[in-house]
Design a protein around this motif. Sequence first.
Motif, short mmCIF file in Angstrom:
data_model
loop_
_atom_site.label_atom_id
_atom_site.label_comp_id
_atom_site.label_asym_id
_atom_site.label_seq_id
_atom_site.Cartn_x
_atom_site.Cartn_y
_atom_site.Cartn_z
N VAL A 135 7.89 5.23 15.08
CA VAL A 135 6.52 4.90 14.70
C VAL A 135 6.40 4.92 13.18
O VAL A 135 7.20 5.53 12.48
N PHE A 136 5.38 4.24 12.70
CA PHE A 136 5.17 4.11 11.26
C PHE A 136 3.73 4.47 10.91
O PHE A 136 2.81 4.11 11.65
N PRO A 137 3.52 5.14 9.79
CA PRO A 137 2.16 5.52 9.37
C PRO A 137 1.43 4.31 8.77
O PRO A 137 1.47 4.08 7.57
N GLU A 138 0.77 3.54 9.63
CA GLU A 138 0.13 2.31 9.17
C GLU A 138 -0.92 2.56 8.09
O GLU A 138 -1.18 1.68 7.26
N ASP A 139 -1.51 3.76 8.09
CA ASP A 139 -2.48 4.04 7.03
C ASP A 139 -1.81 4.00 5.66
O ASP A 139 -2.41 3.57 4.67
N GLN A 140 -0.55 4.43 5.60
CA GLN A 140 0.18 4.38 4.33
C GLN A 140 0.54 2.94 3.95
O GLN A 140 0.47 2.57 2.78
N GLY A 141 0.92 2.14 4.93
CA GLY A 141 1.19 0.73 4.64
C GLY A 141 -0.04 0.01 4.15
O GLY A 141 0.00 -0.75 3.17
N GLU A 172 -5.89 2.04 11.28
CA GLU A 172 -5.17 2.72 10.21
C GLU A 172 -4.76 1.75 9.10
O GLU A 172 -4.83 2.09 7.91
N TYR A 173 -4.32 0.56 9.47
CA TYR A 173 -3.97 -0.45 8.46
C TYR A 173 -5.17 -0.78 7.58
O TYR A 173 -5.09 -0.75 6.34
N CYS A 174 -6.28 -1.13 8.21
CA CYS A 174 -7.40 -1.66 7.44
C CYS A 174 -8.18 -0.56 6.70
O CYS A 174 -8.62 -0.77 5.56
N GLU A 175 -8.32 0.60 7.32
CA GLU A 175 -8.97 1.69 6.60
C GLU A 175 -8.04 2.23 5.51
O GLU A 175 -8.50 2.68 4.45
N GLY A 176 -6.75 2.17 5.75
CA GLY A 176 -5.79 2.52 4.71
C GLY A 176 -5.91 1.57 3.53
O GLY A 176 -5.86 1.99 2.36
N PHE A 177 -6.09 0.27 3.83
CA PHE A 177 -6.29 -0.72 2.77
C PHE A 177 -7.53 -0.37 1.94
O PHE A 177 -7.51 -0.40 0.71
N ARG A 178 -8.61 -0.04 2.63
CA ARG A 178 -9.85 0.30 1.95
C ARG A 178 -9.63 1.47 0.99
O ARG A 178 -10.03 1.44 -0.18
N GLU A 179 -8.97 2.52 1.51
CA GLU A 179 -8.75 3.72 0.70
C GLU A 179 -7.79 3.45 -0.47
O GLU A 179 -7.98 4.00 -1.56
N GLY A 180 -6.77 2.62 -0.24
CA GLY A 180 -5.82 2.31 -1.30
C GLY A 180 -6.46 1.52 -2.42
O GLY A 180 -6.21 1.78 -3.62
N ALA A 181 -7.28 0.55 -2.06
CA ALA A 181 -7.98 -0.24 -3.09
C ALA A 181 -8.95 0.64 -3.87
O ALA A 181 -9.03 0.56 -5.10
N TYR A 182 -9.67 1.50 -3.15
CA TYR A 182 -10.62 2.41 -3.81
C TYR A 182 -9.89 3.40 -4.72
O TYR A 182 -10.39 3.75 -5.79
N TYR A 183 -8.71 3.81 -4.30
CA TYR A 183 -7.92 4.77 -5.09
C TYR A 183 -7.59 4.20 -6.46
O TYR A 183 -7.64 4.89 -7.47
N VAL A 184 -7.27 2.91 -6.50
CA VAL A 184 -6.91 2.27 -7.76
C VAL A 184 -8.14 1.89 -8.57
O VAL A 184 -8.17 2.05 -9.80
N HIS A 333 -6.51 9.79 3.48
CA HIS A 333 -7.87 10.21 3.87
C HIS A 333 -8.51 9.23 4.85
O HIS A 333 -9.74 9.10 4.88
N VAL A 334 -7.69 8.55 5.64
CA VAL A 334 -8.24 7.67 6.66
C VAL A 334 -8.79 8.51 7.81
O VAL A 334 -8.07 9.34 8.38
#
Length: 338
Positions: A135-141, A172-184, A333-334
């Motif tokens: 399995v892969f941590p999609e939130d990280q991807g 996890e993918y899409c909320e991870g995307f949201r958090e990654g964009a916000y992080y930057v 933080h997803v």
Amino acid sequence: MSPLRFFPALLIVTFLAACSLPLQDCTRPEVFCVGLVTDFGSVDEPGFNQSAWTAMEQAKAEGLVDQIAFIETIDVRDRSKNVTTLAEEGYDLIITIGYSMRKATKEAAAEFKSVHFIGMDQPQDNKRDNLTGLVFPEDQGGFLAGALAASVTATGRVAAVCDSQSVAEMWEYCEGFREGAYYVNPDLRIFVVYHNDNSPSGLFNDPDWGAETALSLVEDGVDVLFAAGGETGRGALQAAAERGVYVIGADADMYYQLDGVEAQVLSSATKDVTGGLYALIRFAAQGQLEGGEFDGAFSLAPYHALETAVSPEVRARLEEIRIGLANGTIHTHVPSIP
């Protein structure tokens, strides 16, 4: 129809072409055999199937495995039959690809207790000694994809298009995307759209909805778009790229999977299927493979034609983020699915 069960000559041709060696008797205890069943498609197509076969070829070349073979599923109704075929042939380790193979893999593991199974992208609800989920941590991807999108957008508007949020991978993918964009860049406009009205039979297979949703976001000024969810996501990426928007794929390198729009594929959040499966095959060859879940890793695919669009400074920061996610110093933080 299974080429292994109904066309034994084809199996031999396939195996000989892959290995250039005579077939061995996998029922013999001293012969270690590893087989692969695709959920659909060929092992020659860029993506999970090809990555898995590469891991098997590497293990074979290094002497970890005596024999490797594959069955390419043509009719999805034959998935269970294809897995059973390899088990009945005496294969010691059977790898199945994709979430859609989960049911067939669990049933085979329950029936063939002396065979170990690896389910790629198949989370395990209950631990079974002879079944390992890679399995892969999609939130990280998704986080990596969001960080990349936020780093290159010119309009300050980025978006993610995913299939139903009821599927944990999509959430996890899409909320991870949201958090990654916000992080930057917390000042961006970040749009995240799910296909929540999709029917169970249409999951991952609604490219028209994906395309329509992507085009609507492009009209709203989005200039970098991430999408995940099989054909649904592919439809979104294709449509946005055709409108001149940078796109970021999920799972595998979408540069090789979109038609005529390669110049707009910025990157993809890719799962290291080859590395993860190779490690599990090595454990199995040493008699150390355990049941349960094994965590794989994410990285960003090459930038290909858009190499100059990502500055050295941005690349360095993205690599720092990747390392931080891997070692736990950065958290996505997803939240859990509501």
